[in-house]
Design an enzyme around this catalytic site. Structure first.
Site, PDB file in Angstrom:
ATOM      1  N   LYS A   1      16.585  -1.779  11.978  1.00  0.00           N
ATOM      2  CA  LYS A   1      16.650  -2.603  10.762  1.00  0.00           C
ATOM      3  C   LYS A   1      17.987  -2.737   9.943  1.00  0.00           C
ATOM      4  CE  LYS A   1      11.658  -1.494   9.725  1.00  0.00           C
ATOM      5  NZ  LYS A   1      10.999  -2.673  10.401  1.00  0.00           N
TER       6      LYS A   1
ATOM      7  N   GLU B   1      15.204   0.913   0.030  1.00  0.00           N
ATOM      8  CA  GLU B   1      14.902  -0.497  -0.221  1.00  0.00           C
ATOM      9  C   GLU B   1      14.025  -0.669  -1.416  1.00  0.00           C
ATOM     10  OE1 GLU B   1      14.634  -3.300   3.618  1.00  0.00           O
ATOM     11  OE2 GLU B   1      12.580  -3.164   2.525  1.00  0.00           O
TER      12      GLU B   1
ATOM     13  N   HIS C   1       0.054  -1.192   6.053  1.00  0.00           N
ATOM     14  CA  HIS C   1       1.185  -2.113   6.303  1.00  0.00           C
ATOM     15  C   HIS C   1       1.088  -2.868   7.561  1.00  0.00           C
ATOM     16  CE1 HIS C   1       2.993  -0.532   2.640  1.00  0.00           C
ATOM     17  NE2 HIS C   1       3.309   0.788   3.091  1.00  0.00           N
TER      18      HIS C   1
ATOM     19  N   ARG D   1      10.260 -11.126  19.847  1.00  0.00           N
ATOM     20  CA  ARG D   1       9.251 -11.367  20.872  1.00  0.00           C
ATOM     21  C   ARG D   1       8.173 -12.199  20.345  1.00  0.00           C
ATOM     22  NH1 ARG D   1       5.325  -8.923  17.921  1.00  0.00           N
ATOM     23  NH2 ARG D   1       6.258  -7.115  16.677  1.00  0.00           N
TER      24      ARG D   1
HETATM   25  P1  ADP Z   1       7.470  -2.666  10.232  1.00  0.00           P
HETATM   26  O1  ADP Z   1       8.601  -3.253  11.201  1.00  0.00           O
HETATM   27  O2  ADP Z   1       7.105  -1.250  10.381  1.00  0.00           O
HETATM   28  O3  ADP Z   1       6.275  -3.731  10.383  1.00  0.00           O
HETATM   29  P2  ADP Z   1       8.440  -4.241   7.892  1.00  0.00           P
HETATM   30  O4  ADP Z   1       9.757  -4.127   7.247  1.00  0.00           O
HETATM   31  O5  ADP Z   1       8.204  -5.364   8.896  1.00  0.00           O
HETATM   32  O6  ADP Z   1       8.068  -2.709   8.869  1.00  0.00           O
HETATM   33  O7  ADP Z   1       7.226  -4.208   6.831  1.00  0.00           O
HETATM   34  C1  ADP Z   1       5.968  -4.188   7.147  1.00  0.00           C
HETATM   35  C2  ADP Z   1       5.201  -4.325   5.835  1.00  0.00           C
HETATM   36  O8  ADP Z   1       5.440  -3.420   4.726  1.00  0.00           O
HETATM   37  C3  ADP Z   1       5.304  -5.671   4.953  1.00  0.00           C
HETATM   38  O9  ADP Z   1       4.557  -6.825   5.614  1.00  0.00           O
HETATM   39  C4  ADP Z   1       5.107  -5.348   3.611  1.00  0.00           C
HETATM   40  O10 ADP Z   1       3.555  -5.258   3.627  1.00  0.00           O
HETATM   41  C5  ADP Z   1       5.685  -3.884   3.604  1.00  0.00           C
HETATM   42  N1  ADP Z   1       6.873  -3.739   2.881  1.00  0.00           N
HETATM   43  C6  ADP Z   1       8.045  -3.824   3.671  1.00  0.00           C
HETATM   44  N2  ADP Z   1       9.074  -3.771   3.050  1.00  0.00           N
HETATM   45  C7  ADP Z   1       8.719  -3.791   1.559  1.00  0.00           C
HETATM   46  C8  ADP Z   1       9.542  -3.715   0.301  1.00  0.00           C
HETATM   47  N3  ADP Z   1      10.826  -3.683   0.226  1.00  0.00           N
HETATM   48  N4  ADP Z   1       8.735  -3.618  -0.761  1.00  0.00           N
HETATM   49  C9  ADP Z   1       7.082  -4.033  -0.500  1.00  0.00           C
HETATM   50  N5  ADP Z   1       6.662  -3.893   0.559  1.00  0.00           N
HETATM   51  C10 ADP Z   1       7.263  -3.725   1.719  1.00  0.00           C
END
Ligand code: ADP
Length: 500
Positions: free
Chosen positions: A118, A202, A237, A294
């Site tokens: 990331k 974040e 999540h 992907r």
């Molecule tokens: P992963 O790669 O583990 O799936 P992501 O960064 O794609 O992680 O985030 C997955 C989920 O986590 C998002 O869809 C959201 O629900 C939550 N999330 C991620 N970042 C944030 C943020 N900065 N604030 C609030 N929720 C977040």
């Protein structure tokens, strides 16, 4: 240009079958791989040839990259489709495939490794004007400095694993007093799950929507986006219900998100099908989260509304063919919703369930698509993801797609294990979902397991559905209804019949 005639699908279950169907339609041959417990699985029976990888655990079967490549060489395979999960985002595997003079149906190892981290992804896209969630762009090394940064961003903040995925390695920190404790937990979770303890900060967006853009890029520098998918209904999540298009995205927002997604793809010289994920705040500002290099689980909803077969496009791109269409040729027709049917018990914290599918009967009719990898009488193996099927409905508008989903859920008969179907029905009937005013906290805000315990008659359900539909215009005029809608008009239905 390199013609592909035979493809090995390095995956199992519904995604292996889904990919093979397109391979067959394109007049090519497909090879399945399987672990010993999957010997009689539908994806193995469907394939032209099959290759055994080893015992059940993934690290002794579906994750054995070298063994998979050996199989390709033995069976004169031209290309490997990795599906999602397993080796699909493994840059080392993609490189080994290329070194063996085979085609990896996916982006280059370089794009995979940048977007697989990331922080590296955030840095790679920094030359473009992509909106980012406020946060650190480096791994946290010094706690004092990190706390200062967190204070300047403002709590709550999120500590995230740079190598994270699947919702793991994320910790919400509500105030400074919790920072060190949560940081320790995030690092140890990141180390054990991903072998890399790097974490960053974040801003935690409190009422976000998860909206992502599908992109396609060919080897000739052509890029298009195939609009958005909204995936805000999540547990842990992790997505459980997705739809396209999103009910909150206007044409101008769509264009802005599409442009940003293409810029993200350009930032890593992307090639193939990929998804750029954004988090969207209450004011509909969107911020880049990550890119998945992907095919996504939820890709069918995009296929339904665009009429494009994404696997077909992936294969043509891998052959070196230019995209056969431009952005202006793509249009959204109608609305599609996907329900992931997991072997999980929604009334027990969505805990995975194991057992045998004693009844397994699919819903039928126009506008219903089921991507699955199981049959009646099969056991759900303990080694893999507990997803049984993806139920997708398509209709000319969102309301009709919801109504169709309710009917489809009613026609999907599963006994022997608990599934997420009753939960999905609860969601479809919930005024917050029906109004489009819901966020990633849907489960926490609106769902308690008791709501699944009582069963309603078909007539009652019809009345409830009508009430829900009549709420849509009112709810859309009242943004405050996003969180506190009453669940009284929702179903308490379960498909786990008393003998189930
Ligand atoms: P992963 O790669 O583990 O799936 P992501 O960064 O794609 O992680 O985030 C997955 C989920 O986590 C998002 O869809 C959201 O629900 C939550 N999330 C991620 N970042 C944030 C943020 N900065 N604030 C609030 N929720 C977040």
């Amino acid at each position: 240009m390199r013609e592909i005639n035979k493809i090995l699908v390095a995956n199992r279950g519904e995604i292996a079958l889904r990919v093979m169907r397109t391979i067959r339609e394109m007049g090519m041959k497909c090879v399945a791989v399987y672990s010993e417990p999957d010997k009689n699985a539908p994806h193995v029976k469907y394939a032209d040839e099959a290759y055994c990888l080893g015992p059940g655990p993934s690290n002794k079967s579906y994750l054995l990259g070298e063994r998979i490549i050996e199989g390709c060489l033995q069976l004169n395979v031209d290309a490997i489709h990795p599906g999602y999960g397993f080796l699909s985002e493994n840059a080392t595997f993609a490189r080994q495939v290329a070194d063996a003079n085979l085609i990896f149906i996916g982006p280059s190892p370089h794009s995979i490794s940048i977007m697989g981290d990331k922080l590296a992804a955030k840095n790679a896209v920094s030359t473009y004007k992509i909106p980012m969630v406020p946060g650190t762009d480096q791994a946290i090394l010094d706690i004092k400095e990190a706390k200062e940064k967190a204070a300047s961003i403002g709590y709550p903040i999120l500590i995230k694993a740079s190598a994270g995925g699947g919702g793991k390695g994320m910790r919400i920190v509500k105030g400074e007093e919790e920072f060190e404790e949560q940081m320790k937990r995030a690092v140890s979770e990141a180390k054990s799950a991903f072998g890399n303890g790097a974490v960053f900060i974040e801003k935690y967006i409190t009422s976000p929507k998860h909206i992502e853009i599908q992109v396609l890029a060919d080897q000739h520098g052509n890029y298009v986006h195939l609009f958005e998918r909204e995936c805000s209904v999540q547990r842990r999540h992790q997505k459980v219900i997705e739809e396209a298009p999103s009910s909150v995205v206007s044409p101008s927002m769509r264009e802005a998100m599409g442009t940003a997604a293409i810029d993200v793809a350009k930032a890593c010289n992307y090639c193939g099908a990929g998804t750029v994920e954004f988090i969207v705040d209450e004011k509909l500002n969107f911020y880049f989260l990550e890119m998945n290099t992907r095919l996504q689980v939820e890709h069918p909803v995009t296929e339904m509304i665009t009429g494009k077969d994404l696997v077909r496009e992936q294969i043509l791109i891998a052959e070196g063919q230019p995209l056969g269409f431009e952005q202006q040729d793509l249009h959204i027709r109608g609305h599609a919703i996907e329900t992931r049917v997991y072997a999980e018990d929604p009334s027990n914290n969505f805990l995975p369930d194991i057992g045998t599918l004693s009844t397994y009967q699919l819903p039928q009719g126009p506008g219903i698509r089921v991507d699955d990898g199981f049959q009646e009488g099969m056991e759900i193996p303990i080694y893999y993801d507990p997803m049984i099927a993806k139920l997708v409905t398509y209709d000319e508008d969102r309301h009709k797609a919801i109504q169709k989903m309710i009917r489809a859920i009613d026609g999907f008969r599963i006994t022997g294990i608990s599934t997420t179907l009753p939960f999905a029905r609860f969601v479809m009937l919930h005024p917050a979902f029906q109004s489009g005013k819901f966020d990633t906290n849907f489960v926490e805000n609106h769902f308690t397991p008791d709501q699944l315990k009582q069963e309603f008659s078909e007539d009652e359900l019809e009345i409830l559905a009508t009430i829900g539909a009549s709420l849509i215009p009112a709810a859309q005029q009242n943004p405050s209804s996003m969180h506190n809608t009453s669940p009284n008009t929702t179903s308490k239905w379960t498909n786990r019949r008393r003998n189930g």
